[in-house]
Design a protein around this motif. Structure first.
Motif, PDB file in Angstrom:
ATOM      1  N   SER A 183       1.182  19.274  -7.880  1.00 33.27           N
ATOM      2  CA  SER A 183       2.225  18.681  -8.715  1.00 33.27           C
ATOM      3  C   SER A 183       2.141  17.160  -8.642  1.00 33.27           C
ATOM      4  O   SER A 183       1.615  16.608  -7.678  1.00 33.27           O
ATOM      5  N   ILE A 184       2.649  16.510  -9.697  1.00 31.86           N
ATOM      6  CA  ILE A 184       2.707  15.052  -9.739  1.00 31.86           C
ATOM      7  C   ILE A 184       4.148  14.631 -10.002  1.00 31.86           C
ATOM      8  O   ILE A 184       4.737  15.078 -10.988  1.00 31.86           O
ATOM      9  N   ASN A 185       4.677  13.788  -9.160  1.00 35.20           N
ATOM     10  CA  ASN A 185       6.037  13.294  -9.352  1.00 35.20           C
ATOM     11  C   ASN A 185       5.972  11.975 -10.127  1.00 35.20           C
ATOM     12  O   ASN A 185       5.482  11.954 -11.240  1.00 35.20           O
ATOM     13  N   ASN A 186       6.441  10.898  -9.543  1.00 38.54           N
ATOM     14  CA  ASN A 186       6.413   9.609 -10.237  1.00 38.54           C
ATOM     15  C   ASN A 186       4.988   9.090 -10.410  1.00 38.54           C
ATOM     16  O   ASN A 186       4.122   9.304  -9.560  1.00 38.54           O
ATOM     17  N   MET A 187       4.774   8.416 -11.527  1.00 33.22           N
ATOM     18  CA  MET A 187       3.523   7.702 -11.773  1.00 33.22           C
ATOM     19  C   MET A 187       3.888   6.271 -12.134  1.00 33.22           C
ATOM     20  O   MET A 187       4.995   6.012 -12.645  1.00 33.22           O
ATOM     21  N   GLY A 188       2.977   5.357 -11.884  1.00 35.28           N
ATOM     22  CA  GLY A 188       3.339   3.972 -12.158  1.00 35.28           C
ATOM     23  C   GLY A 188       2.141   3.064 -12.319  1.00 35.28           C
ATOM     24  O   GLY A 188       0.997   3.462 -12.069  1.00 35.28           O
ATOM     25  N   TRP A 189       2.437   1.860 -12.776  1.00 35.07           N
ATOM     26  CA  TRP A 189       1.419   0.831 -12.938  1.00 35.07           C
ATOM     27  C   TRP A 189       1.854  -0.419 -12.169  1.00 35.07           C
ATOM     28  O   TRP A 189       3.025  -0.814 -12.222  1.00 35.07           O
ATOM     29  N   TYR A 190       0.895  -1.024 -11.505  1.00 35.71           N
ATOM     30  CA  TYR A 190       1.083  -2.282 -10.800  1.00 35.71           C
ATOM     31  C   TYR A 190      -0.014  -3.225 -11.253  1.00 35.71           C
ATOM     32  O   TYR A 190      -1.007  -2.797 -11.855  1.00 35.71           O
ATOM     33  N   ARG A 191       0.155  -4.493 -10.968  1.00 35.65           N
ATOM     34  CA  ARG A 191      -0.905  -5.438 -11.288  1.00 35.65           C
ATOM     35  C   ARG A 191      -1.004  -6.495 -10.199  1.00 35.65           C
ATOM     36  O   ARG A 191      -0.027  -6.782  -9.500  1.00 35.65           O
ATOM     37  N   GLN A 192      -2.199  -7.053 -10.095  1.00 36.55           N
ATOM     38  CA  GLN A 192      -2.431  -8.105  -9.113  1.00 36.55           C
ATOM     39  C   GLN A 192      -3.275  -9.198  -9.741  1.00 36.55           C
ATOM     40  O   GLN A 192      -4.431  -8.964 -10.122  1.00 36.55           O
ATOM     41  N   ALA A 193      -2.682 -10.361  -9.883  1.00 36.21           N
ATOM     42  CA  ALA A 193      -3.386 -11.523 -10.419  1.00 36.21           C
ATOM     43  C   ALA A 193      -4.089 -12.243  -9.268  1.00 36.21           C
ATOM     44  O   ALA A 193      -3.695 -12.107  -8.103  1.00 36.21           O
ATOM     45  N   GLY A 206      -4.978 -14.456  -6.379  1.00 39.33           N
ATOM     46  CA  GLY A 206      -4.169 -15.258  -5.476  1.00 39.33           C
ATOM     47  C   GLY A 206      -2.722 -14.837  -5.361  1.00 39.33           C
ATOM     48  O   GLY A 206      -1.925 -15.532  -4.715  1.00 39.33           O
ATOM     49  N   LYS A 207      -2.369 -13.717  -5.989  1.00 43.91           N
ATOM     50  CA  LYS A 207      -0.973 -13.275  -5.962  1.00 43.91           C
ATOM     51  C   LYS A 207      -0.853 -11.883  -5.362  1.00 43.91           C
ATOM     52  O   LYS A 207      -1.831 -11.151  -5.245  1.00 43.91           O
ATOM     53  N   GLU A 208       0.374 -11.549  -4.988  1.00 46.32           N
ATOM     54  CA  GLU A 208       0.652 -10.224  -4.457  1.00 46.32           C
ATOM     55  C   GLU A 208       0.629  -9.192  -5.591  1.00 46.32           C
ATOM     56  O   GLU A 208       0.875  -9.505  -6.755  1.00 46.32           O
ATOM     57  N   ARG A 209       0.357  -7.944  -5.217  1.00 44.40           N
ATOM     58  CA  ARG A 209       0.448  -6.858  -6.188  1.00 44.40           C
ATOM     59  C   ARG A 209       1.923  -6.670  -6.555  1.00 44.40           C
ATOM     60  O   ARG A 209       2.792  -6.661  -5.681  1.00 44.40           O
ATOM     61  N   THR A 214      -3.079 -11.656 -17.328  1.00 44.80           N
ATOM     62  CA  THR A 214      -4.396 -11.446 -16.740  1.00 44.80           C
ATOM     63  C   THR A 214      -4.263 -10.988 -15.297  1.00 44.80           C
ATOM     64  O   THR A 214      -3.616 -11.656 -14.479  1.00 44.80           O
ATOM     65  N   ALA A 215      -4.861  -9.847 -14.995  1.00 46.99           N
ATOM     66  CA  ALA A 215      -4.733  -9.270 -13.657  1.00 46.99           C
ATOM     67  C   ALA A 215      -5.574  -7.998 -13.594  1.00 46.99           C
ATOM     68  O   ALA A 215      -6.057  -7.504 -14.624  1.00 46.99           O
ATOM     69  N   VAL A 216      -5.719  -7.479 -12.395  1.00 55.44           N
ATOM     70  CA  VAL A 216      -6.234  -6.129 -12.221  1.00 55.44           C
ATOM     71  C   VAL A 216      -5.034  -5.190 -12.248  1.00 55.44           C
ATOM     72  O   VAL A 216      -4.064  -5.400 -11.511  1.00 55.44           O
ATOM     73  N   TYR A 217      -5.102  -4.200 -13.092  1.00 56.58           N
ATOM     74  CA  TYR A 217      -4.005  -3.245 -13.238  1.00 56.58           C
ATOM     75  C   TYR A 217      -4.373  -1.955 -12.502  1.00 56.58           C
ATOM     76  O   TYR A 217      -5.429  -1.377 -12.741  1.00 56.58           O
TER      77      TYR A 217
END
Length: 122
Positions: free
Chosen positions: A30-40, A42-45, A90-93
């Motif tokens: 099963s899969i509950n929550n799904m989400g997206w984050y990003r990290q530019a 020099g910055k925190e995710r 602009t970031a890694v997602y």
């Protein structure tokens, strides 16, 4: 094994739209929550958006009005549509998901994808 694979990133111009996909695969119970984050650089995710199994979404303030998060539970896939892209997007997602595997149906844990680069030129 369970894994998440993102796709859809790339180089776009400011004002363009982009749709990212993240598919979960493996021995999934099963899969509950799904989400997206990003990290530019020099910055925190940071959190971008999350969506529950039933489709309730939550968004970070900096993307409200420009973003749509959806999921297809039949495909174990979550999507992120970003409109009116800005250079500061602009970031890694990265996507993540709370997944219970077949071997541990009562023990859901959070999995992360490897990330997809989004670069927005001005």
């Amino acid at each position: 094994q369970v894994q998440l694979v993102e796709s859809g990133g790339g180089l776009v111009q400011a004002g363009d739209s982009l749709r990212l996909s993240c598919a979960a695969s493996g021995r999934i119970f099963s899969i509950n929550n799904m989400g997206w984050y990003r990290q530019a650089p020099g910055k925190e995710r940071e959190l971008v958006a999350t969506i529950t199994h039933s489709g309730s979404a939550n968004f970070a303030d900096f993307v409200k009005g420009r973003l749509t998060i959806t999921r297809d539970n039949t495909k174990n896939t979550v999507y992120l549509q970003i409109d009116s892209l800005k250079p500061e997007d602009t970031a890694v997602y990265f996507c993540n998901a709370e997944i219970a595997s077949i071997t541990s149906p009562g023990g859901a844990r959070v999995y992360w994808g490897q990330g997809t680069q989004v670069t927005v030129s001005s």
